[in-house]
Design a protein around this motif. Structure first.
Motif, PDB file in Angstrom:
ATOM      1  N   ASP A  89      10.610   9.733   4.284  1.00  0.00           N
ATOM      2  CA  ASP A  89      10.297  10.632   3.169  1.00  0.00           C
ATOM      3  C   ASP A  89       9.811   9.851   1.951  1.00  0.00           C
ATOM      4  O   ASP A  89       8.841  10.243   1.290  1.00  0.00           O
ATOM      5  CB  ASP A  89      11.521  11.478   2.801  1.00  0.00           C
ATOM      6  N   ALA A  90      10.482   8.727   1.651  1.00  0.00           N
ATOM      7  CA  ALA A  90      10.071   7.904   0.507  1.00  0.00           C
ATOM      8  C   ALA A  90       8.687   7.300   0.729  1.00  0.00           C
ATOM      9  O   ALA A  90       7.857   7.245  -0.202  1.00  0.00           O
ATOM     10  CB  ALA A  90      11.098   6.801   0.276  1.00  0.00           C
ATOM     11  N   THR A  91       8.405   6.887   1.976  1.00  0.00           N
ATOM     12  CA  THR A  91       7.093   6.316   2.282  1.00  0.00           C
ATOM     13  C   THR A  91       5.997   7.366   2.124  1.00  0.00           C
ATOM     14  O   THR A  91       4.930   7.095   1.552  1.00  0.00           O
ATOM     15  CB  THR A  91       7.086   5.751   3.721  1.00  0.00           C
ATOM     16  N   LEU A  92       6.265   8.575   2.610  1.00  0.00           N
ATOM     17  CA  LEU A  92       5.278   9.648   2.483  1.00  0.00           C
ATOM     18  C   LEU A  92       5.056  10.035   1.025  1.00  0.00           C
ATOM     19  O   LEU A  92       3.927  10.296   0.600  1.00  0.00           O
ATOM     20  CB  LEU A  92       5.706  10.861   3.308  1.00  0.00           C
ATOM     21  N   GLN A  93       6.135  10.078   0.252  1.00  0.00           N
ATOM     22  CA  GLN A  93       6.013  10.396  -1.175  1.00  0.00           C
ATOM     23  C   GLN A  93       5.226   9.303  -1.901  1.00  0.00           C
ATOM     24  O   GLN A  93       4.361   9.596  -2.734  1.00  0.00           O
ATOM     25  CB  GLN A  93       7.409  10.557  -1.801  1.00  0.00           C
ATOM     26  N   ALA A  94       5.502   8.044  -1.569  1.00  0.00           N
ATOM     27  CA  ALA A  94       4.774   6.942  -2.190  1.00  0.00           C
ATOM     28  C   ALA A  94       3.292   6.995  -1.818  1.00  0.00           C
ATOM     29  O   ALA A  94       2.423   6.700  -2.639  1.00  0.00           O
ATOM     30  CB  ALA A  94       5.371   5.601  -1.766  1.00  0.00           C
ATOM     31  N   ARG A  95       2.994   7.398  -0.613  1.00  0.00           N
ATOM     32  CA  ARG A  95       1.587   7.518  -0.175  1.00  0.00           C
ATOM     33  C   ARG A  95       0.868   8.593  -0.968  1.00  0.00           C
ATOM     34  O   ARG A  95      -0.278   8.440  -1.362  1.00  0.00           O
ATOM     35  CB  ARG A  95       1.560   7.832   1.322  1.00  0.00           C
ATOM     36  N   ARG A  96       1.594   9.708  -1.235  1.00  0.00           N
ATOM     37  CA  ARG A  96       0.983  10.785  -2.044  1.00  0.00           C
ATOM     38  C   ARG A  96       0.704  10.307  -3.466  1.00  0.00           C
ATOM     39  O   ARG A  96      -0.314  10.645  -4.058  1.00  0.00           O
ATOM     40  CB  ARG A  96       1.904  12.001  -2.076  1.00  0.00           C
ATOM     41  N   GLU A  97       1.636   9.535  -4.007  1.00  0.00           N
ATOM     42  CA  GLU A  97       1.488   9.074  -5.390  1.00  0.00           C
ATOM     43  C   GLU A  97       0.463   7.953  -5.527  1.00  0.00           C
ATOM     44  O   GLU A  97      -0.308   7.929  -6.479  1.00  0.00           O
ATOM     45  CB  GLU A  97       2.844   8.599  -5.921  1.00  0.00           C
ATOM     46  N   LEU A  98       0.473   7.015  -4.571  1.00  0.00           N
ATOM     47  CA  LEU A  98      -0.400   5.842  -4.692  1.00  0.00           C
ATOM     48  C   LEU A  98      -1.795   6.070  -4.130  1.00  0.00           C
ATOM     49  O   LEU A  98      -2.732   5.368  -4.514  1.00  0.00           O
ATOM     50  CB  LEU A  98       0.241   4.646  -3.984  1.00  0.00           C
TER      51      LEU A  98
END
Length: 135
Positions: A13-22
């Motif tokens: 979940d954190a990786t997917l959220q970071a991908r959305r942000e970055l």
């Protein structure tokens, strides 16, 4: 054993959220980072399972899923061998007559004895009588 690891789910979940942000330009690094964490989790799980199996072997006990342990393993093999005994008996008798039938049934009984643990028990008795230098 639980198949889902809540810690890995949080990491994903954190990786997917970071991908959305970055954005997509960091996707490769994010995926590599997650795969490293996943690889570590798989390594830990495999090591734990191997340690459990070694402990079982060291104690000389069987786990529920091992050969000879459960109902399906014990009786399933016997039922299968009896079902296969019919065509094998026919082939043995048709090709070699009575000697072929006898050889077929000696083989069926031998395979079932080996699967049932009769032969390993016999070998263990032999080892107890005459200890080998490797034991």
């Amino acid at each position: 054993m639980e198949t889902r690891d809540p810690e890995l789910k949080k990491e994903l979940d954190a990786t997917l959220q970071a991908r959305r942000e970055l954005g997509p330009e960091y996707e490769s690094e994010l995926v590599d980072s997650f795969l490293e964490k996943l690889d570590g989790a798989v390594d830990r799980r495999v090591r734990r399972q191997l340690a459990e199996r070694r402990m079982i072997v060291a104690r000389g006990t069987r786990s529920r899923g091992e050969a000879g342990g459960g109902f399906g393993s014990r009786y399933g093999f016997g039922i299968f061998s009896l079902v296969m005994a019919l065509p094998l008996s026919g082939v043995g008798a048709a090709t070699a007559g009575l000697p072929g039938l006898i050889v077929t049934w000696v083989g069926i009984v031998g395979v079932n004895a080996a699967h049932g643990g009769l032969l390993p028990r016999f070998r263990n008795r032999e080892k107890r009588r005459e200890p080998d230098e490797w034991d």
